[in-house]
Design an enzyme around this catalytic site. Structure first.
Site, PDB file in Angstrom:
ATOM      1  N   GLU A  92       0.830  -1.225   0.000  1.00 48.75           N
ATOM      2  CA  GLU A  92       0.000   0.000   0.000  1.00 48.75           C
ATOM      3  C   GLU A  92       0.855   1.262   0.000  1.00 48.75           C
ATOM      4  O   GLU A  92       0.719   2.138   0.857  1.00 48.75           O
ATOM      5  CB  GLU A  92      -0.953  -0.016   1.205  1.00 48.75           C
ATOM      6  CG  GLU A  92      -1.947  -1.163   1.136  1.00 48.75           C
ATOM      7  CD  GLU A  92      -3.049  -1.100   2.177  1.00 48.75           C
ATOM      8  OE1 GLU A  92      -2.830  -0.485   3.234  1.00 48.75           O
ATOM      9  OE2 GLU A  92      -4.137  -1.655   1.929  1.00 48.75           O
ATOM     10  N   GLU A 115      -5.504  -8.446  -1.238  1.00 48.54           N
ATOM     11  CA  GLU A 115      -6.229  -8.228   0.025  1.00 48.54           C
ATOM     12  C   GLU A 115      -7.664  -7.881  -0.316  1.00 48.54           C
ATOM     13  O   GLU A 115      -7.925  -7.081  -1.218  1.00 48.54           O
ATOM     14  CB  GLU A 115      -5.652  -7.056   0.834  1.00 48.54           C
ATOM     15  CG  GLU A 115      -4.354  -7.329   1.518  1.00 48.54           C
ATOM     16  CD  GLU A 115      -3.918  -6.182   2.433  1.00 48.54           C
ATOM     17  OE1 GLU A 115      -4.775  -5.484   3.003  1.00 48.54           O
ATOM     18  OE2 GLU A 115      -2.696  -5.989   2.552  1.00 48.54           O
TER      19      GLU A 115
HETATM   20  C1  BGP Z   1      -4.608  -2.924   4.695  1.00 46.57           C
HETATM   21  C2  BGP Z   1      -3.277  -3.398   5.175  1.00 46.57           C
HETATM   22  C3  BGP Z   1      -3.298  -4.599   6.032  1.00 46.57           C
HETATM   23  C4  BGP Z   1      -4.578  -4.858   6.744  1.00 46.57           C
HETATM   24  C5  BGP Z   1      -5.843  -4.455   6.047  1.00 46.57           C
HETATM   25  C6  BGP Z   1      -7.094  -4.418   6.883  1.00 46.57           C
HETATM   26  O1  BGP Z   1      -4.639  -1.545   4.708  1.00 46.57           O
HETATM   27  O2  BGP Z   1      -2.373  -3.660   4.131  1.00 46.57           O
HETATM   28  O3  BGP Z   1      -2.133  -4.635   6.756  1.00 46.57           O
HETATM   29  O4  BGP Z   1      -4.555  -4.848   8.080  1.00 46.57           O
HETATM   30  O5  BGP Z   1      -5.718  -3.228   5.417  1.00 46.57           O
HETATM   31  O6  BGP Z   1      -7.096  -3.282   7.658  1.00 46.57           O
HETATM   32  P1  BGP Z   1      -7.439  -3.291   9.191  1.00 46.57           P
HETATM   33  O7  BGP Z   1      -6.498  -4.244   9.810  1.00 46.57           O
HETATM   34  O8  BGP Z   1      -7.204  -1.913   9.631  1.00 46.57           O
HETATM   35  O9  BGP Z   1      -8.837  -3.705   9.289  1.00 46.57           O
END
Ligand code: BGP
Length: 478
Positions: free
Chosen positions: A176, A377
């Site tokens: 990201e 993701e």
């Molecule tokens: C993205 C990241 C992850 C992850 C995911 C979910 O932004 O790459 O590391 O955690 O989001 O976000 P969160 O954990 O804040 O729900």
């Protein structure tokens, strides 16, 4: 008949700092998340300069994957994973980033992990930097604002390329990377928070530092990609973008142009550099508006050209809308910017759920770049209830994932070259934005709670068996 490629990479995704724990074992140094306390949707987590004994830092134990990975990977294999996306924590290999010799114990840990994947026929997909900057580099150089980090990152990447060349084929440079376009990205992504202590949502904004830091990340990524192409032709190198799709709220041309501006800054700026190998024509307007004067050294622009990626990857969770109307309702959420879309519902954390947006995003990305894409993701962070008989009936998660896979299939039918899909947090882990355990994504439940208690036992959720069938049928049975 499945529309997905025969060799479609089904699997799951995690990041070292959010699940490994063992934050100071076997020579590991502390990374930025190790300085972050827990928070909630309402109360943002904090970053501290020193590790304080009276504070709770969720990454320190996380779900202790460090000592449970064999059991966990066995469960992934039972679901039929073809690929497992994880990251190498830079601070296991170079604890402060500046050592001349790598930490052998850290290297051995990932030897074991990748060998275990191999044993089950699972291909690792490795993120080189997933919010895991050595904190020592924040303290000394203000994170990626320091040009010194380019060479330090190269040293780290050369070490792990050499060590794992026979075990890992797919690599992503920065997770990201476009988080740096947003003020809160200063903590986890650019590390431009030297000396700052306080809420991660209230960091005094310094766009000059963030954009300079991103420039250094672009150069570092390009150098590493070029090096990989020259030395390890079998490697496939990718970028990774947090794709937060946005729509104009109405067909008012003011909304349309506002949305275009947001889409360029948020979603296209970084990937235009990493895929096309040059800053886009509109970049100057972004810098001017933010009051940024970028320092670009001789040779940097050539480097960007020489180190373009082989495939494009994204995280996709939500979309939002952009309105020029000052009275329009802003979205809640802890990372989104923009306005509420009246046609969509949001998760408990305010992330607006929009499966069709994934279809649209994939089409747009493929039209723009024409290189293979992977969704690395996607998922629903939700509270799960452990029933008396020990089961977890997570139909809400199944519905979310099913709807997104259906839309991916439509994009494939329209010609998008999609390589794979790794839903986020295939096993429950610490939330990146809030530090909570309660925001769960997994197919596997972990008995670990927000106050740090829990047996760490693993349990299959209902979605576990569902996803197994999805993989078995190559996405036909949803
Ligand atoms: C993205 C990241 C992850 C992850 C995911 C979910 O932004 O790459 O590391 O955690 O989001 O976000 P969160 O954990 O804040 O729900």
């Amino acid at each position: 008949m499945s529309v997905f490629r025969k060799d479609f990479l089904w699997g799951g995704a995690v990041a070292a700092n959010q699940l490994e724990g063992a934050w100071n074992l076997d020579g590991k140094g502390d990374s930025v998340p190790d300085h972050c306390t827990n928070g909630t949707y309402e109360t943002p987590k904090r970053i501290t300069v020193e590790i304080k004994p009276d504070q709770f830092y969720p990454s320190h134990e996380a779900i202790d994957f460090y000592h449970h990975y064999e059991e966990d990977i066995k469960l992934f294999a039972e679901m039929g994973f073809k690929v497992f996306r994880t990251s190498i924590n830079w601070t296991r290999i170079y604890p402060t980033g500046e050592e001349t010799e790598p930490n052998e114990a850290g290297l051995r840990f990932y030897d074991g992990l990748f060998e275990c994947c191999k044993k089950y026929g699972i291909e690792p997909l490795v993120t080189l930097s997933h919010y895991e900057l050595p904190y020592a580099l924040v303290a000394k150089y203000n994170g990626w604002e320091g040009r010194e980090l380019i060479a330090l990152f190269e040293k780290y990447c050369h070490t792990v390329f050499e060590r794992y060349q026979d075990k890992v084929k797919y690599w992503l440079t920065f997770n990201e990377i476009n988080a740096g376009t947003m003020p809160f990205g200063a903590v986890l992504s650019t590390g431009t928070v030297k000396g700052y202590e306080g809420s991660v949502m209230n960091v005094p904004d310094d766009p000059q530092a963030r954009y300079q830091a991103m420039h250094h990340q672009f150069v570092a990524s390009a150098r590493v990609v070029k090096y990989a192409h020259e030395h390890y032709p079998q490697f496939k190198m990718g970028n990774m973008i947090c794709f937060i799709l946005s729509y104009p709220m109405t067909c008012n041309p003011d909304d349309v142009l506002l949305n275009e501006k947001v889409m360029r800054r948020m979603n296209w700026y970084c990937s235009d550099v990493m895929v096309r190998g040059a800053y886009p024509s509109y970049a100057k307007s972004i810098w001017d508006e933010a009051g940024v004067r970028l320092k670009i050294e001789d040779g940097d622009l050539e480097t960007l050209k020489e180190g373009t990626v082989d495939f494009y990857t994204l995280s996709y969770y939500m979309s939002n809308a952009q309105s020029s109307d000052v009275h329009a309702e802003k979205i809640g959420g802890n990372i989104g910017t923009g306005h509420k879309n009246p046609y969509l519902k949001a998760s408990d954390w305010g992330w607006q759920i929009d499966p069709q947006g994934l279809h649209f995003a994939l089409n747009e990305i493929y039209d723009r770049y024409g290189i293979p894409i992977m969704v690395v993701e996607n998922g629903l962070g939700a509270k799960d209830t452990l029933e008396e008989d020990g089961s977890i009936i997570d139909d809400y998660r199944i519905n979310y994932l099913r709807a997104h896979i259906e839309e991916m299939a439509k994009a494939v039918e329209e010609g998008v070259d999609l390589m794979g899909y790794t839903p986020w947090g295939c096993i429950d882990l610490v939330s990146a934005s809030t530090g909570e355990m309660a925001k769960r994504y997994g197919f596997i439940y972990v008995e670990k709670y927000d106050d740090g208690t829990g047996s760490l036992a693993r349990r299959k959720k209902k979605s576990f068996d569902w996803y197994k069938k999805v993989i078995e049928s190559n996405g036909d049975i949803l």
